[in-house]
Design a protein around this motif. Structure first.
Motif, short mmCIF file in Angstrom:
data_model
loop_
_atom_site.label_atom_id
_atom_site.label_comp_id
_atom_site.label_asym_id
_atom_site.label_seq_id
_atom_site.Cartn_x
_atom_site.Cartn_y
_atom_site.Cartn_z
N GLY A 1 0.78 -1.22 0.00
CA GLY A 1 0.00 0.00 0.00
C GLY A 1 0.81 1.27 0.00
O GLY A 1 0.34 2.31 -0.44
N ASN B 1 1.14 1.45 -3.72
CA ASN B 1 -0.15 1.46 -4.44
C ASN B 1 -1.13 2.48 -3.89
O ASN B 1 -2.04 2.92 -4.61
CB ASN B 1 -0.80 0.08 -4.37
CG ASN B 1 0.08 -1.00 -4.96
OD1 ASN B 1 0.87 -0.75 -5.87
ND2 ASN B 1 -0.04 -2.23 -4.44
N GLY B 2 -0.99 2.85 -2.62
CA GLY B 2 -2.01 3.68 -1.98
C GLY B 2 -1.81 5.17 -2.15
O GLY B 2 -2.69 5.95 -1.80
N ALA C 1 -5.97 2.36 1.51
CA ALA C 1 -5.31 1.08 1.24
C ALA C 1 -4.65 0.60 2.52
O ALA C 1 -4.33 1.40 3.41
CB ALA C 1 -4.28 1.21 0.13
N SER C 2 -4.44 -0.69 2.62
CA SER C 2 -3.65 -1.25 3.72
C SER C 2 -2.20 -1.30 3.27
O SER C 2 -1.90 -1.63 2.12
CB SER C 2 -4.15 -2.65 4.06
OG SER C 2 -3.30 -3.25 5.03
N ALA C 3 -1.30 -0.99 4.17
CA ALA C 3 0.11 -1.00 3.80
C ALA C 3 0.61 -2.39 3.47
O ALA C 3 1.30 -2.60 2.47
CB ALA C 3 0.95 -0.38 4.92
N VAL D 1 -10.21 -3.47 3.18
CA VAL D 1 -9.27 -2.92 2.21
C VAL D 1 -8.15 -3.92 1.97
O VAL D 1 -7.95 -4.87 2.75
CB VAL D 1 -8.67 -1.58 2.69
CG1 VAL D 1 -9.75 -0.53 2.82
CG2 VAL D 1 -7.91 -1.75 4.00
N SER D 2 -7.42 -3.69 0.90
CA SER D 2 -6.26 -4.51 0.56
C SER D 2 -5.09 -3.59 0.29
O SER D 2 -5.16 -2.37 0.49
CB SER D 2 -6.57 -5.38 -0.66
OG SER D 2 -6.68 -4.57 -1.82
N THR D 3 -3.99 -4.16 -0.20
CA THR D 3 -2.83 -3.35 -0.51
C THR D 3 -3.01 -2.60 -1.83
O THR D 3 -2.13 -1.82 -2.22
CB THR D 3 -1.56 -4.21 -0.58
OG1 THR D 3 -1.78 -5.30 -1.49
CG2 THR D 3 -1.23 -4.77 0.80
N SER D 4 -4.11 -2.84 -2.52
CA SER D 4 -4.45 -2.06 -3.71
C SER D 4 -5.34 -0.90 -3.29
O SER D 4 -6.15 -1.02 -2.37
CB SER D 4 -5.19 -2.93 -4.73
OG SER D 4 -4.36 -3.98 -5.20
N GLN D 5 -5.20 0.19 -3.98
CA GLN D 5 -5.93 1.41 -3.65
C GLN D 5 -7.42 1.31 -3.96
O GLN D 5 -7.81 0.73 -4.97
CB GLN D 5 -5.31 2.55 -4.46
CG GLN D 5 -5.89 3.91 -4.26
CD GLN D 5 -5.32 4.87 -5.30
OE1 GLN D 5 -5.92 5.06 -6.33
NE2 GLN D 5 -4.15 5.43 -5.02
N ASP E 1 -4.05 -7.81 3.24
CA ASP E 1 -5.27 -7.96 2.44
C ASP E 1 -6.41 -8.35 3.39
O ASP E 1 -6.22 -9.13 4.33
CB ASP E 1 -5.10 -9.04 1.38
CG ASP E 1 -4.22 -8.58 0.21
OD1 ASP E 1 -4.17 -7.36 -0.01
OD2 ASP E 1 -3.61 -9.43 -0.45
#
Length: 212
Positions: A72, A75-76, A106-108, A133-137, A111
């Motif tokens: 994240g 990606n975040g 996003a999560s750093a 949330v996941s590591t994707s924005q 997932d």
């Protein structure tokens, strides 16, 4: 005279609508991008405690997309800098109420991390929203209106299987959208405008009676 009377009434109505429109137009929207927090050499750092006129507490900092090659942190962030809530906790507040509209979250490193966002007004919780949330924005809409404090809390989830992955429930937030409360015209103002139109009508009638 009937035409003149209608013209005067239309003018008074136009004034009232203009006053209402001016009040609504004064609701300014702001997107907090955190780009101005980047000093040009650090990849992470502490967020200014009064950033953008809000009081930030919990565990806020800033992170750049250069902080990690995955997860994240990379990606975040939108642009180059995002807000990081270390240990998944951050709160921003101020004395005057505002609207909190939406944000990218996003999560750093996890997932399926559970995030709860709450809106508060005068010490009472008025809104609550929970999601994963996941590591994707991802962009999430909140539409919290008339609040003076917003809190984020993240927990749980599964750490991504990556050799470069870190640890912790850190959240990455970016492009937080807030706006000011639209001032509603006071009833006295509306009645004053209406009273003014009635005075104009009465004056027109007197002129007609005088000519007659």
């Amino acid at each position: 005279m009937a035409i003149r009377k209608l013209t005067l009434m239309h003018g008074a109505c136009a004034l009232m609508f203009a006053a209402l429109a001016a009040g609504n137009a004064s609701a300014q929207g702001t997107i907090l991008t955190f780009e101005d927090q980047y000093p040009g050499f650090e990849s992470e750092g502490e967020l200014e405690p009064d950033y953008a006129g809000f009081n930030w507490s919990g565990s806020p900092g800033f992170v750049t997309s250069l902080s990690a090659t995955t997860g994240g942190f990379r990606n975040g962030t939108i642009g180059q800098v995002g807000l990081v809530a270390y240990d998944g906790s951050v709160t921003f507040s101020r004395a005057t109420a505002f609207n909190f509209l939406d944000s990218y979250v996003a999560s750093a490193w996890r997932d399926g991390e559970s995030v709860t966002v709450e809106g508060w007004r005068n010490g009472a919780m008025t809104y609550s929203s929970s999601f994963l949330v996941s590591t994707s924005q991802g962009k999430f809409a909140f539409n919290f209106t008339n609040v003076d404090k917003v809190s984020f809390r993240g927990e749980g989830g599964v750490t991504i299987l990556d050799a470069n992955a870190g640890e912790g429930a850190h959240l990455v937030l970016d492009n937080l959208s807030v706006s000011e409360i639209s001032p509603v015209p006071e009833p006295a103002t509306v009645w004053m405008l209406l009273g003014g139109s009635l005075v104009l009508l009465a004056a027109a009638r007197r002129r007609k009676a005088h000519k007659a």
